[in-house]
Design a protein around this motif. Structure first.
Motif, PDB file in Angstrom:
ATOM      1  N   ALA A 142       0.839  -1.203   0.000  1.00  0.00           N
ATOM      2  CA  ALA A 142       0.000   0.000   0.000  1.00  0.00           C
ATOM      3  C   ALA A 142       0.870   1.246   0.000  1.00  0.00           C
ATOM      4  O   ALA A 142       1.943   1.264   0.624  1.00  0.00           O
ATOM      5  CB  ALA A 142      -0.903   0.005   1.225  1.00  0.00           C
ATOM      6  N   PRO A 143       0.455   2.303  -0.712  1.00  0.00           N
ATOM      7  CA  PRO A 143       1.243   3.540  -0.698  1.00  0.00           C
ATOM      8  C   PRO A 143       1.332   4.109   0.716  1.00  0.00           C
ATOM      9  O   PRO A 143       0.400   3.964   1.518  1.00  0.00           O
ATOM     10  CB  PRO A 143       0.454   4.476  -1.624  1.00  0.00           C
ATOM     11  N   LEU A 144       2.454   4.724   1.026  1.00  0.00           N
ATOM     12  CA  LEU A 144       2.665   5.269   2.368  1.00  0.00           C
ATOM     13  C   LEU A 144       2.126   6.692   2.457  1.00  0.00           C
ATOM     14  O   LEU A 144       2.377   7.527   1.587  1.00  0.00           O
ATOM     15  CB  LEU A 144       4.154   5.266   2.708  1.00  0.00           C
ATOM     16  N   LEU A 145       1.388   6.970   3.516  1.00  0.00           N
ATOM     17  CA  LEU A 145       0.947   8.347   3.746  1.00  0.00           C
ATOM     18  C   LEU A 145       2.114   9.232   4.145  1.00  0.00           C
ATOM     19  O   LEU A 145       2.170  10.398   3.778  1.00  0.00           O
ATOM     20  CB  LEU A 145      -0.135   8.389   4.840  1.00  0.00           C
ATOM     21  N   HIS A 146       3.036   8.658   4.930  1.00  0.00           N
ATOM     22  CA  HIS A 146       4.204   9.412   5.395  1.00  0.00           C
ATOM     23  C   HIS A 146       5.453   8.587   5.088  1.00  0.00           C
ATOM     24  O   HIS A 146       5.656   7.517   5.673  1.00  0.00           O
ATOM     25  CB  HIS A 146       4.115   9.690   6.894  1.00  0.00           C
ATOM     26  N   GLU A 147       6.296   9.102   4.185  1.00  0.00           N
ATOM     27  CA  GLU A 147       7.538   8.393   3.875  1.00  0.00           C
ATOM     28  C   GLU A 147       8.504   8.450   5.050  1.00  0.00           C
ATOM     29  O   GLU A 147       9.215   7.492   5.341  1.00  0.00           O
ATOM     30  CB  GLU A 147       8.190   8.994   2.625  1.00  0.00           C
ATOM     31  N   THR A 148       8.551   9.593   5.727  1.00  0.00           N
ATOM     32  CA  THR A 148       9.360   9.747   6.938  1.00  0.00           C
ATOM     33  C   THR A 148       8.520  10.435   8.006  1.00  0.00           C
ATOM     34  O   THR A 148       7.649  11.254   7.683  1.00  0.00           O
ATOM     35  CB  THR A 148      10.625  10.591   6.676  1.00  0.00           C
ATOM     36  N   ILE A 149       8.795  10.085   9.250  1.00  0.00           N
ATOM     37  CA  ILE A 149       8.069  10.695  10.368  1.00  0.00           C
ATOM     38  C   ILE A 149       9.078  11.220  11.369  1.00  0.00           C
ATOM     39  O   ILE A 149       9.960  10.485  11.826  1.00  0.00           O
ATOM     40  CB  ILE A 149       7.122   9.679  11.047  1.00  0.00           C
ATOM     41  N   VAL A 165       5.865   2.184  12.796  1.00  0.00           N
ATOM     42  CA  VAL A 165       6.424   0.975  12.218  1.00  0.00           C
ATOM     43  C   VAL A 165       6.931   1.335  10.824  1.00  0.00           C
ATOM     44  O   VAL A 165       6.146   1.601   9.913  1.00  0.00           O
ATOM     45  CB  VAL A 165       5.382  -0.154  12.154  1.00  0.00           C
ATOM     46  N   GLU A 166       8.247   1.368  10.672  1.00  0.00           N
ATOM     47  CA  GLU A 166       8.879   1.856   9.452  1.00  0.00           C
ATOM     48  C   GLU A 166       8.454   1.062   8.223  1.00  0.00           C
ATOM     49  O   GLU A 166       8.319  -0.163   8.257  1.00  0.00           O
ATOM     50  CB  GLU A 166      10.404   1.785   9.604  1.00  0.00           C
ATOM     51  N   GLY A 167       8.195   1.796   7.130  1.00  0.00           N
ATOM     52  CA  GLY A 167       7.829   1.165   5.874  1.00  0.00           C
ATOM     53  C   GLY A 167       6.395   0.704   5.792  1.00  0.00           C
ATOM     54  O   GLY A 167       6.021  -0.029   4.867  1.00  0.00           O
ATOM     55  N   THR A 168       5.559   1.112   6.770  1.00  0.00           N
ATOM     56  CA  THR A 168       4.144   0.737   6.780  1.00  0.00           C
ATOM     57  C   THR A 168       3.307   1.971   7.107  1.00  0.00           C
ATOM     58  O   THR A 168       3.829   3.050   7.401  1.00  0.00           O
ATOM     59  CB  THR A 168       3.848  -0.346   7.830  1.00  0.00           C
ATOM     60  N   ILE A 170       1.357   1.815   9.699  1.00  0.00           N
ATOM     61  CA  ILE A 170       1.064   1.628  11.122  1.00  0.00           C
ATOM     62  C   ILE A 170       1.732   2.759  11.899  1.00  0.00           C
ATOM     63  O   ILE A 170       2.965   2.822  11.971  1.00  0.00           O
ATOM     64  CB  ILE A 170       1.556   0.256  11.625  1.00  0.00           C
ATOM     65  N   CYS A 171       0.916   3.634  12.433  1.00  0.00           N
ATOM     66  CA  CYS A 171       1.436   4.764  13.210  1.00  0.00           C
ATOM     67  C   CYS A 171       2.098   4.258  14.487  1.00  0.00           C
ATOM     68  O   CYS A 171       3.246   4.609  14.781  1.00  0.00           O
ATOM     69  CB  CYS A 171       0.293   5.732  13.508  1.00  0.00           C
ATOM     70  N   THR A 172       1.384   3.428  15.251  1.00  0.00           N
ATOM     71  CA  THR A 172       1.962   2.780  16.436  1.00  0.00           C
ATOM     72  C   THR A 172       1.346   1.402  16.621  1.00  0.00           C
ATOM     73  O   THR A 172       0.208   1.149  16.187  1.00  0.00           O
ATOM     74  CB  THR A 172       1.727   3.591  17.729  1.00  0.00           C
ATOM     75  N   HIS A 173       2.087   0.535  17.274  1.00  0.00           N
ATOM     76  CA  HIS A 173       1.622  -0.821  17.568  1.00  0.00           C
ATOM     77  C   HIS A 173       1.902  -1.098  19.039  1.00  0.00           C
ATOM     78  O   HIS A 173       3.047  -1.303  19.439  1.00  0.00           O
ATOM     79  CB  HIS A 173       2.349  -1.824  16.682  1.00  0.00           C
ATOM     80  N   PHE A 174       0.830  -1.084  19.841  1.00  0.00           N
ATOM     81  CA  PHE A 174       0.958  -1.380  21.277  1.00  0.00           C
ATOM     82  C   PHE A 174       0.706  -2.866  21.501  1.00  0.00           C
ATOM     83  O   PHE A 174      -0.280  -3.422  21.017  1.00  0.00           O
ATOM     84  CB  PHE A 174      -0.034  -0.546  22.083  1.00  0.00           C
ATOM     85  N   LYS A 175       1.616  -3.499  22.251  1.00  0.00           N
ATOM     86  CA  LYS A 175       1.499  -4.929  22.522  1.00  0.00           C
ATOM     87  C   LYS A 175       1.402  -5.168  24.024  1.00  0.00           C
ATOM     88  O   LYS A 175       2.148  -4.576  24.801  1.00  0.00           O
ATOM     89  CB  LYS A 175       2.704  -5.684  21.965  1.00  0.00           C
ATOM     90  N   TYR A 360      -2.586   4.932   9.914  1.00  0.00           N
ATOM     91  CA  TYR A 360      -2.793   6.091   9.046  1.00  0.00           C
ATOM     92  C   TYR A 360      -3.732   5.744   7.887  1.00  0.00           C
ATOM     93  O   TYR A 360      -3.589   4.701   7.237  1.00  0.00           O
ATOM     94  CB  TYR A 360      -1.464   6.553   8.446  1.00  0.00           C
ATOM     95  N   THR A 361      -4.695   6.645   7.614  1.00  0.00           N
ATOM     96  CA  THR A 361      -5.533   6.560   6.418  1.00  0.00           C
ATOM     97  C   THR A 361      -5.732   7.974   5.881  1.00  0.00           C
ATOM     98  O   THR A 361      -5.381   8.956   6.536  1.00  0.00           O
ATOM     99  CB  THR A 361      -6.919   5.953   6.724  1.00  0.00           C
ATOM    100  N   ASN A 362      -6.322   8.078   4.695  1.00  0.00           N
ATOM    101  CA  ASN A 362      -6.579   9.397   4.100  1.00  0.00           C
ATOM    102  C   ASN A 362      -7.937   9.931   4.525  1.00  0.00           C
ATOM    103  O   ASN A 362      -8.807  10.254   3.707  1.00  0.00           O
ATOM    104  CB  ASN A 362      -6.482   9.315   2.571  1.00  0.00           C
ATOM    105  N   LYS A 363      -8.107  10.022   5.823  1.00  0.00           N
ATOM    106  CA  LYS A 363      -9.312  10.612   6.433  1.00  0.00           C
ATOM    107  C   LYS A 363      -8.882  11.711   7.396  1.00  0.00           C
ATOM    108  O   LYS A 363      -7.702  11.784   7.785  1.00  0.00           O
ATOM    109  CB  LYS A 363     -10.104   9.532   7.172  1.00  0.00           C
ATOM    110  N   PRO A 364      -9.798  12.569   7.824  1.00  0.00           N
ATOM    111  CA  PRO A 364      -9.440  13.593   8.806  1.00  0.00           C
ATOM    112  C   PRO A 364      -8.852  12.963  10.063  1.00  0.00           C
ATOM    113  O   PRO A 364      -9.197  11.829  10.431  1.00  0.00           O
ATOM    114  CB  PRO A 364     -10.779  14.278   9.105  1.00  0.00           C
ATOM    115  N   PRO A 365      -7.952  13.677  10.746  1.00  0.00           N
ATOM    116  CA  PRO A 365      -7.308  13.113  11.933  1.00  0.00           C
ATOM    117  C   PRO A 365      -8.320  12.712  13.004  1.00  0.00           C
ATOM    118  O   PRO A 365      -9.327  13.398  13.215  1.00  0.00           O
ATOM    119  CB  PRO A 365      -6.415  14.262  12.424  1.00  0.00           C
ATOM    120  N   ALA A 366      -8.042  11.608  13.662  1.00  0.00           N
ATOM    121  CA  ALA A 366      -8.834  11.173  14.811  1.00  0.00           C
ATOM    122  C   ALA A 366      -7.994  11.366  16.072  1.00  0.00           C
ATOM    123  O   ALA A 366      -6.778  11.184  16.042  1.00  0.00           O
ATOM    124  CB  ALA A 366      -9.252   9.714  14.657  1.00  0.00           C
TER     125      ALA A 366
END
Length: 783
Positions: A142-149, A165-168, A170-175, A360-366
């Motif tokens: 899938a295309p990346l919304l943010h290439e770098t953060i 999570v680099e290259g995805t 996924i903004c954050t992944h809590f485990k 991340y998606t192409n919707k208004p921020p939540a």
């Protein structure tokens, strides 16, 4: 003033608000002020190839146009910001990432001129593929919304371990891992797997986001803002514009509601940047449609797998929470974390595997919404608890009491739970809703034949049912609240805090606490408004933390004043400290009682001078014994609903709703009941009606005509708020926060009641009549 605590007093802001004298930001005018308007993206995802603002600058009355060129060329501006990750820009730089993303802004003498200028700004876009749900965003390739953060130099302590999570996408992944989940499933007699969904929704506060910014000579910024956390906004502005925080002043008038939608920067960075370019004060007030583009509540997809024994004992749970955080991280990482570690619910489950992601998606921020991610996870775990109970032929009340947290139990993160009134909350709502009583209760007084027909369904399509749900939630930890209480020469008191009054009644509660400590009547206490130049630091007015944190801070400040008064009496009157007592606003000596005014006159030798008391509450990630502390205190509560469903049409009516919350100690019982009732009403809207509808990334209903909110006609005849008091030793007089608790169990309680009434399970919100109807038709077809 013993009666001030636990007494329903008249609110301090009551008269100003009901008479229309209260000043909100939209009422304010600053000399030389002009008006700002924002040009927003019409596309959900596109690269900006070119911007031409030359025609806009020719509109009479236009003072300035702000584009990416202004923020990129100015070395005094860091265009990237955000409360967790610096992934947002003042205006779009390279790409737009959602419909409504700010592209440019105009300052003009009149609103009409600014709006005309927006139409003349020419933007050339290269449209890109848009990711419009979490599954698309997670797709391989899938295309990346943010290439770098970019990561902030100083972040929040509770989020320090979270990274993109680099290259995805996924903004954050809590485990969260506890025990051995596979072993737990192997030892289970039954395993249940379900998927639950919730849509994107809106906060629906009455006052839209707004800001006035003025940049003074020397670069000092004065900002009037509709924010819930002025000190965080101050820090963010200082970072963006590369100045010390002493050069940024943030003032917050009365706030017309927030519910989490006004935490962290919203329009402030853009307003300041526009004021700098226009070289005069600028005011921006968003339209309702723009509010929908600015912040939302996270949509979610939750997969839940739970293993249980035949007797209903919970053994294992595996849960995946996918939260649609929109185009920018905002505070989504914290929402995902809180949703993750409450996915086990308020239950003892020895084996857990929980993965909670903000995507991340192409919707208004939540961002933050009343409940901070817990309402999403509670929708899943409380619906599934009833699914489990039905399969095991257990009472839903019984299975909750069997597995629910008790005092001293260990939370999923390993810490000991204290001041936990979950059981009494559950028992109170069950009792009030008439749990276990026959469904003919509403038919009393009818003839025997009418009762037989109704109970058999003959002659009537209306079916009644009852449902119950409960929750546990944390407050933001660590955090800090500071307060100053000034004792004036006439014995009156002034309270200085950074707590924002936004309708929750904080001014009154803080005054009650100080009044009780000092023995001063409320009429002699003034709570100042929030101005970061004047009041001491407070992290935020959110997470239902103000009564617990700031309430304790003002209590400590008042106690500090009493210590100072005692020392003055000892020194000036020669009375031993142990003989100095305080009572009803006076100091009792062995042979006399003197008021504060006399003590101050004695201290200063004139009718003048003041004493200043200070208090500070700083919570940590470790408890007093050195163990882990996820939360300074815990919210627990329960809700129960009785509904009536037309089995021919699916139409749903709530007949009664009961909410019970452990408040610790009710400083103002009326204020508590109002909070619980208001939160329950918000929950009913989220349960029955509310959802933002998208079509190819475009918002279809960004207004209060098409976005359906509950009306009085949708409310039950009775909403019964029940206060449970299990005092917390760290809270002021034992009090805890309550603002979010009553909202969270509403939707699952209603869904469970619908199942009880007609036997169909709704797993995706909102619970609309057509969903019930289609589920009933499907059930008929299967049978």
């Amino acid at each position: 003033m013993e009666s001030l605590i636990g007494q329903s007093v008249r609110r301090l802001d009551y008269e100003a608000k009901v008479t229309g004298k209260a000043h909100y930001l939209g009422d304010l005018k600053v000399p030389g002020m002009c008006h700002g308007k924002i040009l927003r993206s019409p596309l959900p995802h596109a690269r900006i190839k070119q911007i031409d603002a030359s025609k806009a600058l020719k509109v009479p009355g236009v003072l300035a146009v702000l584009t990416r060129d202004d923020i990129l060329k100015d070395e005094g501006i860091d265009p990237y910001y955000g409360p967790v990750f610096k992934d947002q820009t003042i205006v779009a730089v390279e790409k737009v990432r959602h419909v409504g993303d700010p592209v440019a802004a105009v300052a003009a003498l009149e609103v009409e001129a600014a709006e005309e200028a927006l139409q003349r700004i020419e933007v050339e876009y290269e449209e890109l593929s848009a990711l419009l749900d979490v599954h698309e965003a997670l797709r391989k390739g899938a295309p990346l919304l943010h290439e770098t953060i970019r990561l902030p130099s100083h972040g929040f302590a509770d989020l320090a371990e979270l990274r993109p999570v680099e290259g995805t996408n996924i903004c954050t992944h809590f485990k969260l891992r506890k025990g051995d989940v596979e072993k737990g499933f192997s030892e289970s007699d039954y395993i249940f797997e379900d998927t639950f969904t919730l849509p994107t929704t809106q906060h629906a506060f009455l006052e839209p986001h707004a800001c006035i910014a003025s940049v003074e000579r020397g670069g000092r910024m004065v900002v009037w803002s509709t924010t819930q956390n002025p000190f965080v906004v101050r820090t963010q502005l200082a970072n963006i514009f590369k100045v010390p925080v002493s050069k940024v002043r943030v003032v917050v008038p009365y706030l017309g509601g927030g519910y989490g939608g006004k935490v962290y920067p919203k329009v402030e960075p853009l307003t300041v940047a526009l004021a700098m370019k226009a070289q005069r004060p600028v005011r921006i007030i968003l339209t309702r449609e723009e509010v929908f583009y600015t912040i939302t509540k996270h949509a979610a997809v939750i997969k839940m797998k739970t293993g249980v024994k035949k007797d209903g004992t919970l053994l294992a749970r595996e849960c995946e929470v996918l939260l649609d955080t929109g185009a920018y991280a905002e505070i989504g990482p914290r929402v995902a974390k809180k949703s993750g570690y409450t996915a086990a619910g308020p239950y003892r489950i020895p084996n857990l595997k929980i993965d909670s992601m903000s995507i991340y998606t192409n919707k208004p921020p939540a961002g933050a919404f009343r409940g901070f991610g817990v309402s999403q996870s509670a929708w899943a775990h409380e619906c599934q608890m009833d699914i489990i109970a039905a399969a095991l032929k257990m009472d839903p009340l019984e299975i909750r009491l069997k597995n629910g947290y008790e005092e001293g139990n260990e939370f999923v993160t390993g810490e000991k739970l204290t001041s936990i009134g979950l059981r009494p909350c559950i028992e109170e709502v069950a009792k009030a809703i008439g749990w276990g009583s026959s469904k003919d209760e509403g038919l009393k007084g009818s003839s025997p034949s009418a009762m037989r027909k109704a109970l058999s369904g003959e002659g009537s399509s209306f079916k009644r049912g009852k449902g119950i749900a409960c929750l546990i939630k944390a407050t933001i930890t660590p955090s800090i609240s500071s307060a100053v209480v000034k004792l004036n020469e006439d014995g009156s008191a002034t309270i200085y805090t950074g707590t924002v009054e936004m309708g929750q009644g904080s001014e009154t509660v803080l005054a009650q606490i100080v009044g009780r400590e000092l023995g001063i009547p409320l009429k002699n206490i003034q709570v100042l408004g929030v101005d970061t130049d004047v009041v001491p630091y407070d992290l935020t007015t959110s997470s239902s933390r103000s009564t617990f944190h700031m309430g304790k801070a003002v209590q400590l400040a008042a106690q500090d004043l009493k210590d100072q008064l005692k020392q003055i009496v000892v020194q000036e009157y020669g009375i031993p400290a142990e003989q100095v007592q305080f009572s009803e606003g006076k100091i009792s000596l062995p042979e006399a009682a003197i008021d504060y005014r006399e003590v101050l006159f004695k201290r200063f030798g004139m009718q003048g001078g003041t004493l200043v008391g200070q208090g500070q509450v700083k919570t940590k990630v470790t408890d007093e014994y050195g163990g882990k502390s996820t939360s300074a205190f815990w919210f627990v509560g329960a809700g129960a609903a009785e509904v009536e469903v037309d089995s021919e049409t699916g139409k749903l009516k709530i007949l009664k709703y009961v909410t019970s919350v452990d408040v610790g100690k009710a400083i103002s019982p009326l204020g508590c009941r109002q909070q619980l009732t208001g939160a329950a009403i918000t929950g009913m809207g989220q349960a029955l009606f509310e959802e933002i509808v998208f079509d190819s990334g475009q918002l279809i209903n960004p207004n209060f005509v098409d976005y359906v909110l509950p009306s009085l006609g949708d409310m039950p005849d009775g909403i019964e708020p029940i206060i449970v008091e299990i005092p917390h030793k760290q809270g002021p007089f034992g009090a805890k926060g309550i603002g979010e608790t009553a909202l969270i169990p509403v939707a699952p309680a209603i869904a469970n009641a619908v199942f009880d009434a007609v036997g169909v399970r709704i797993k995706d919100l909102p619970i609309k009549a057509e969903k019930i109807f289609l589920a009933l038709e499907e059930a008929k077809a299967k049978s």
